[in-house]
Design a protein around this motif. Structure first.
Motif, PDB file in Angstrom:
ATOM      1  N   THR A  15       0.832  -1.201   0.000  1.00 14.71           N
ATOM      2  CA  THR A  15       0.000   0.000   0.000  1.00 14.71           C
ATOM      3  C   THR A  15       0.865   1.248   0.000  1.00 14.71           C
ATOM      4  N   ALA A  16       1.943   1.233   0.773  1.00 10.92           N
ATOM      5  CA  ALA A  16       2.841   2.381   0.808  1.00 10.92           C
ATOM      6  C   ALA A  16       3.508   2.596  -0.553  1.00 10.92           C
ATOM      7  N   ASP A  19       0.941   4.126  -2.766  1.00 10.32           N
ATOM      8  CA  ASP A  19       0.779   5.541  -2.424  1.00 10.32           C
ATOM      9  C   ASP A  19       1.903   6.377  -3.017  1.00 10.32           C
ATOM     10  N   ASN A  20       3.109   5.855  -2.961  1.00  4.44           N
ATOM     11  CA  ASN A  20       4.251   6.575  -3.553  1.00  4.44           C
ATOM     12  C   ASN A  20       4.100   6.694  -5.067  1.00  4.44           C
ATOM     13  N   LEU A  21       3.571   5.664  -5.711  1.00  2.48           N
ATOM     14  CA  LEU A  21       3.335   5.728  -7.158  1.00  2.48           C
ATOM     15  C   LEU A  21       2.291   6.792  -7.491  1.00  2.48           C
ATOM     16  N   ALA A  22       1.264   6.907  -6.656  1.00  2.07           N
ATOM     17  CA  ALA A  22       0.225   7.913  -6.880  1.00  2.07           C
ATOM     18  C   ALA A  22       0.802   9.323  -6.774  1.00  2.07           C
ATOM     19  N   VAL A  23       1.620   9.547  -5.753  1.00  5.98           N
ATOM     20  CA  VAL A  23       2.241  10.862  -5.579  1.00  5.98           C
ATOM     21  C   VAL A  23       3.205  11.159  -6.728  1.00  5.98           C
ATOM     22  N   ALA A  24       3.973  10.153  -7.140  1.00 11.20           N
ATOM     23  CA  ALA A  24       4.918  10.352  -8.244  1.00 11.20           C
ATOM     24  C   ALA A  24       4.191  10.669  -9.543  1.00 11.20           C
ATOM     25  N   GLY A  55      -4.016  -0.752  -5.492  1.00 12.05           N
ATOM     26  CA  GLY A  55      -4.883  -0.403  -4.380  1.00 12.05           C
ATOM     27  C   GLY A  55      -4.337   0.672  -3.467  1.00 12.05           C
ATOM     28  N   THR A  56      -4.059   1.827  -4.020  1.00  6.34           N
ATOM     29  CA  THR A  56      -3.535   2.923  -3.233  1.00  6.34           C
ATOM     30  C   THR A  56      -4.612   3.521  -2.332  1.00  6.34           C
ATOM     31  N   ASN A  57      -4.193   4.088  -1.225  1.00  2.80           N
ATOM     32  CA  ASN A  57      -5.100   4.839  -0.367  1.00  2.80           C
ATOM     33  C   ASN A  57      -5.269   6.263  -0.866  1.00  2.80           C
TER      34      ASN A  57
END
Length: 92
Positions: A15-16, A19-24, A55-57
């Motif tokens: 998940t972390a 989340d990092n992929l989403a921010v990137a 499955g990002t938060n």
């Protein structure tokens, strides 16, 4: 020795990473609107898609990165079409 997360059967690392992929994807899609959109647009789209599949938060951030990546490619298409297919005019 097991941790509480191991005993509960959950692992926060995937998940972390998502989340990092989403921010990137967001951080690459934003400058992709103005600079290097032929490179940064597809990268932002790919990272956002991977984040959503994993499955990002941070779904909103991933969707925003996806939208920015698509918008950067649309801007590239419009500017290329309006300049008759010429990306850089070196004759001027």
């Amino acid at each position: 020795m097991s941790t509480a997360a191991d005993r509960a059967g959950t692992d926060r690392r995937p998940t972390a990473e998502a989340d990092n992929l989403a921010v990137a994807s967001f951080l690459l899609g934003l400058p992709g609107l103005l600079l290097f959109n032929i490179v940064l647009g597809p990268i932002a789209i790919t990272l956002a898609t991977l984040a959503l599949v994993r499955g990002t938060n941070r779904r909103g951030r991933a969707f925003l990165g996806l939208a920015l990546g698509i918008a950067s490619l649309a801007i590239l298409a419009v500017t290329t079409a309006t300049s008759h297919g010429v990306l850089i005019d070196v004759s001027s």
